[in-house]
Motif scaffolding. Structure first.
Motif, mmCIF file in Angstrom:
data_model
loop_
_atom_site.group_PDB
_atom_site.id
_atom_site.type_symbol
_atom_site.label_atom_id
_atom_site.label_comp_id
_atom_site.label_asym_id
_atom_site.label_seq_id
_atom_site.Cartn_x
_atom_site.Cartn_y
_atom_site.Cartn_z
ATOM 1 N N SER A 35 -27.377 8.371 7.113
ATOM 2 C CA SER A 35 -28.600 8.875 7.056
ATOM 3 C C SER A 35 -29.509 8.144 8.214
ATOM 4 O O SER A 35 -30.703 8.134 8.061
ATOM 5 C CB SER A 35 -29.232 8.205 5.584
ATOM 6 O OG SER A 35 -28.797 8.865 4.531
ATOM 7 N N GLU A 88 -28.688 10.963 2.776
ATOM 8 C CA GLU A 88 -29.842 11.199 1.803
ATOM 9 C C GLU A 88 -30.984 11.980 2.122
ATOM 10 O O GLU A 88 -31.128 12.403 3.577
ATOM 11 C CB GLU A 88 -30.243 9.801 1.412
ATOM 12 C CG GLU A 88 -29.157 8.807 0.894
ATOM 13 C CD GLU A 88 -29.517 7.713 0.546
ATOM 14 O OE1 GLU A 88 -30.742 7.303 0.734
ATOM 15 O OE2 GLU A 88 -28.826 6.488 -0.119
ATOM 16 N N MET A 89 -31.925 12.530 1.246
ATOM 17 C CA MET A 89 -32.859 13.285 1.783
ATOM 18 C C MET A 89 -33.967 12.590 2.643
ATOM 19 O O MET A 89 -34.786 13.148 3.180
ATOM 20 C CB MET A 89 -33.587 13.821 0.448
ATOM 21 C CG MET A 89 -32.614 14.923 -0.085
ATOM 22 S SD MET A 89 -33.522 15.405 -1.832
ATOM 23 C CE MET A 89 -32.298 16.725 -2.158
ATOM 24 N N LYS A 90 -33.774 11.140 2.653
ATOM 25 C CA LYS A 90 -34.659 10.396 3.522
ATOM 26 C C LYS A 90 -34.192 10.457 5.349
ATOM 27 O O LYS A 90 -34.969 10.223 6.053
ATOM 28 C CB LYS A 90 -34.618 9.032 3.154
ATOM 29 C CG LYS A 90 -33.337 8.418 3.529
ATOM 30 C CD LYS A 90 -33.660 7.054 3.142
ATOM 31 C CE LYS A 90 -32.116 6.216 3.351
ATOM 32 N NZ LYS A 90 -32.179 4.679 2.717
ATOM 33 N N LYS A 105 -35.408 14.371 10.394
ATOM 34 C CA LYS A 105 -35.169 15.588 10.550
ATOM 35 C C LYS A 105 -34.311 15.967 12.018
ATOM 36 O O LYS A 105 -33.483 16.773 12.156
ATOM 37 C CB LYS A 105 -36.373 16.471 10.764
ATOM 38 C CG LYS A 105 -36.803 16.792 9.321
ATOM 39 C CD LYS A 105 -36.139 17.381 8.481
ATOM 40 C CE LYS A 105 -36.685 17.463 6.998
ATOM 41 N NZ LYS A 105 -35.704 18.141 6.145
ATOM 42 N N TYR A 140 -27.244 17.198 1.729
ATOM 43 C CA TYR A 140 -27.806 15.871 1.090
ATOM 44 C C TYR A 140 -27.056 15.208 0.070
ATOM 45 O O TYR A 140 -26.417 15.909 -1.057
ATOM 46 C CB TYR A 140 -29.041 16.373 0.439
ATOM 47 C CG TYR A 140 -29.920 16.563 1.624
ATOM 48 C CD1 TYR A 140 -30.359 15.799 2.640
ATOM 49 C CD2 TYR A 140 -30.934 17.848 1.693
ATOM 50 C CE1 TYR A 140 -31.481 15.793 3.556
ATOM 51 C CE2 TYR A 140 -31.653 18.063 2.821
ATOM 52 C CZ TYR A 140 -31.843 17.215 3.614
ATOM 53 O OH TYR A 140 -32.800 17.622 4.865
ATOM 54 N N GLU A 161 -27.501 13.271 -2.487
ATOM 55 C CA GLU A 161 -28.189 13.109 -3.768
ATOM 56 C C GLU A 161 -27.413 14.422 -4.835
ATOM 57 O O GLU A 161 -27.246 14.061 -5.971
ATOM 58 C CB GLU A 161 -29.600 13.394 -3.755
ATOM 59 C CG GLU A 161 -30.535 12.349 -3.365
ATOM 60 C CD GLU A 161 -30.676 12.223 -1.791
ATOM 61 O OE1 GLU A 161 -31.573 11.342 -1.407
ATOM 62 O OE2 GLU A 161 -29.940 12.852 -0.906
ATOM 63 N N SER A 164 -35.636 15.821 -7.148
ATOM 64 C CA SER A 164 -35.496 16.451 -6.246
ATOM 65 C C SER A 164 -34.462 17.666 -6.453
ATOM 66 O O SER A 164 -34.410 18.324 -5.507
ATOM 67 C CB SER A 164 -35.053 15.507 -4.805
ATOM 68 O OG SER A 164 -33.781 14.809 -5.166
ATOM 69 N N ASP A 181 -29.933 22.443 6.808
ATOM 70 C CA ASP A 181 -29.741 21.792 5.381
ATOM 71 C C ASP A 181 -30.206 22.421 4.177
ATOM 72 O O ASP A 181 -30.315 22.167 3.351
ATOM 73 C CB ASP A 181 -30.791 20.240 5.194
ATOM 74 C CG ASP A 181 -32.361 20.865 5.800
ATOM 75 O OD1 ASP A 181 -32.504 22.020 5.980
ATOM 76 O OD2 ASP A 181 -33.221 20.011 5.361
ATOM 77 N N ASN A 236 -30.057 22.275 -3.453
ATOM 78 C CA ASN A 236 -31.152 21.563 -3.243
ATOM 79 C C ASN A 236 -32.170 22.081 -3.937
ATOM 80 O O ASN A 236 -33.235 21.357 -4.294
ATOM 81 C CB ASN A 236 -31.509 21.804 -1.709
ATOM 82 C CG ASN A 236 -30.655 20.874 -0.808
ATOM 83 O OD1 ASN A 236 -29.767 20.038 -1.160
ATOM 84 N ND2 ASN A 236 -30.702 21.389 0.439
#
Length: 258
Positions: free
Chosen positions: A108, A131-133, A136, A147, A149, A168, A216, A221
């Motif tokens: 990430s 991860e989604m964090k 970009k 992602y 997650e 999420s 992504d 998602n």
């Protein structure tokens, strides 16, 4: 080859899987490697970190089970990430010495943005997992970004059926999906780029466009396993099925035609 435009034979492509142990969760590995198997063959599986530190102890069983090679990288200076440098050097060595068609970068950390861009410049397909964090710029530098997650949620639910799915990844309602103007625009543009005179398009080319437009993008998602399920849930598109072939069109087109 265009992003997301994968042929069945691509599942035989040799891939290099490089994992940043400091920025990945051992709980995602089962799902991660299952996803990689859909993209090609993980000919090389390496994970990088300082294995003398206790914070990486959770990886031991995972590495043995999946035959992932740990690469030791000492932290020579506090505040400097030597692990990133080792991964980048290895990736470039593999680029020039191995037969790899693609690279899977599991992290990430935005420090791998330039690496992803360089590998793509060399004609390799780059799959990012984080991860989604994840910043970009790194996401955008990959051909496709998934992602993790998604995999954490699967692992949690298999271990504990009462475990709650991360917010999420909860299945979004039609009302919520219709508020996502970016998603609707991408789907409609994807249909327009491959539609016939009556506005119908096969779902495959639409999915390929979505992957190119947004690395992504993944129906998971939004809480849906397949693109067809996501499009159907939105409720603004007509869908027809003929065996395994699915065609869709914007419902607004149907109104114009009628």
């Amino acid at each position: 080859m265009a992003n997301g435009d994968f042929k069945p034979t691509d599942t035989e492509r040799p891939l290099a899987v490089l994992i940043d142990a400091d920025n990945a969760n051992p709980n995602v590995v089962d799902g991660l490697l299952s996803e990689v198997a859909k993209l090609g063959v993980a000919s090389v599986k390496r994970i990088y970190g300082d294995w003398t530190t206790p914070n990486l102890s959770g990886w031991k069983a995972v590495l043995l089970e999946h035959s992932i090679q740990p690469i030791q990288q000492f932290r020579y200076t506090t505040g400097k990430n030597a692990t990133d440098s080792a991964m980048i050097i290895d990736a470039m060595d593999l680029l020039y010495t191995g037969p790899f068609k693609g690279f899977c970068i599991v992290s990430s950390d935005s420090d791998f943005t330039r690496l992803a861009s360089r590998l793509r410049e060399a004609g390799k397909t780059v799959y990012g997992f984080g991860e989604m964090k994840t910043p970009k710029p790194f996401v955008a530098a990959c051909d496709r970004f998934i992602y993790t997650e998604i995999f954490t949620s699967i692992a949690m639910n298999e271990a504990d059926e009462s475990a709650e799915t991360p917010s999420s990844l909860i299945k979004q309602t039609a009302k919520e999906l219709r508020k996502n103007t970016k998603l609707l625009l991408m789907i409609r543009t994807g249909i327009e780029t491959s539609s016939d005179d009556n506005g119908w398009s096969q779902l495959g080319p639409v999915g390929s466009y979505l992957a190119k437009a947004s690395p992504d993008f993944d129906p998971r998602n939004y809480g849906y396993q397949k693109l067809s399920e996501l499009v159907e849930a939105i409720g603004l598109f007509e869908i027809k099925r003929d065996g395994k072939i699915v065609i869709i069109r914007d419902a607004r087109k149907a109104l114009v035609k009628s």
